[in-house]
Design a protein around this motif. Structure first.
Motif, short mmCIF file in Angstrom:
data_model
loop_
_atom_site.label_atom_id
_atom_site.label_comp_id
_atom_site.label_asym_id
_atom_site.label_seq_id
_atom_site.Cartn_x
_atom_site.Cartn_y
_atom_site.Cartn_z
N GLN A 138 0.83 -1.20 0.00
CA GLN A 138 0.00 0.00 0.00
C GLN A 138 0.87 1.25 0.00
O GLN A 138 0.54 2.25 -0.66
CB GLN A 138 -0.92 0.01 1.21
N ALA A 205 -6.50 -3.39 -3.16
CA ALA A 205 -5.53 -2.42 -3.67
C ALA A 205 -4.42 -3.10 -4.45
O ALA A 205 -3.88 -2.53 -5.41
CB ALA A 205 -4.94 -1.61 -2.51
N SER A 206 -4.05 -4.32 -4.04
CA SER A 206 -2.94 -5.03 -4.67
C SER A 206 -3.32 -6.51 -4.86
O SER A 206 -2.84 -7.39 -4.15
CB SER A 206 -1.68 -4.91 -3.80
#
Length: 277
Positions: A138, A205-206
């Motif tokens: 992040q 997010a990933s």
């Protein structure tokens, strides 16, 4: 297009594969120029079992790209000094500067796989890794890095077939290590480690993207096409290059005599001579 593999799946003709691969590689050059022009930073993580096809995909991605823009980070085993550092430290040193693409041929996820299964890290270190990695990634994303993570998934039968092919190939035998053999005998342990890793690090997010890689050609095209589709790049205008119709010479230059230079022996002449008999 009607031919099928032994497992019943359609066989991709070589000409179709090569044509589409070249088209995708042309798009990768466009991506490279966009990265260079805009100062974007791109990180692509390649993970998966041994012989899953990571190296082949990386090779096709980087084949026509400038090594000044796109580089491969394939780190060796950590030194004693690196083992005492913050775990992510040696990977941070390879992150891209503005205008660069870095392809991680294995990455910080070593701790979730081989280190966990082979006992190269403590249970506490492994637990800390699973907790900290989403935070670490992040931070990369918040700083503007475009991060993509690909897991190459290969079946145990196909992995074993590829290991046997490496064993019998004199130019690829170096790719078969004792650690590779351990991955065969510890298949279930690696599977459990991978599942646990996914639970903790497959975030919104990933996210992880799974590449089914029993068929190498399919895997390469699927992975490259997906990577290109996830980055909002645009074609960049390049300066027009004009070349003269013929070499420009003034007539005042003369090459030194050949006798003053040391030339590489003509090995090809010997080969051609052999074909004439």
């Amino acid at each position: 297009m009607g031919k099928k593999r032994t497992d019943g799946t359609p066989r991709l003709p070589k000409k179709v594969y090569e044509s589409e691969l070249f088209r995708l590689q042309t798009e990768l050059v466009e991506l490279q120029e966009w990265v260079r022009t805009t100062g974007a930073r791109v990180v692509v993580v390649f993970e998966g079992r041994d012989a899953a096809g990571k190296g082949g995909a990386i090779k096709r991605i980087s084949e026509y790209l400038s090594p000044r823009v796109c580089r491969v980070a394939a780190l060796p085993a950590p030194t004693d000094r690196e083992r005492g550092q913050w775990y992510y430290q040696r990977y941070v040193a390879h992150l891209p500067a503005p205008g660069e693409i870095v392809l991680f041929d294995r990455s910080w996820y070593n701790r979730a796989g081989v280190e966990k299964v082979m006992g190269f890290c403590t249970p506490e270190e492994h637990t800390r890794f699973l907790r900290q990695t989403p935070i670490f990634e992040q931070m990369l994303i918040d700083d503007g890095i475009i991060l993509r993570k690909y897991w190459f998934s290969v079946s145990n039968d196909e992995q074993l077939r590829r290991f046997r092919a490496r064993r019998d190939d004199p130019v690829r035998q170096w790719k078969l290590s004792p650690m590779d053999l351990e991955s065969v005998y510890r298949w279930e342990e690696y599977s459990r480690a991978k599942d646990e890793m996914m639970v903790h690090t497959d975030t919104s997010a990933s996210p992880w993207f799974i590449v089914e890689s029993d068929h190498k050609r399919h895997a390469r095209l699927n992975m490259i096409a997906h990577l290109l589709s996830t980055i909002d790049y645009e074609p960049t205008k390049r300066p027009e290059v004009k070349l003269p119709k013929k070499p420009v010479v003034s007539g005042n230059y003369h090459r030194p005599p050949r006798s003053l230079s040391k030339f590489v022996p003509d090995h090809v002449a010997a080969l051609l001579g052999d074909t004439e008999h």
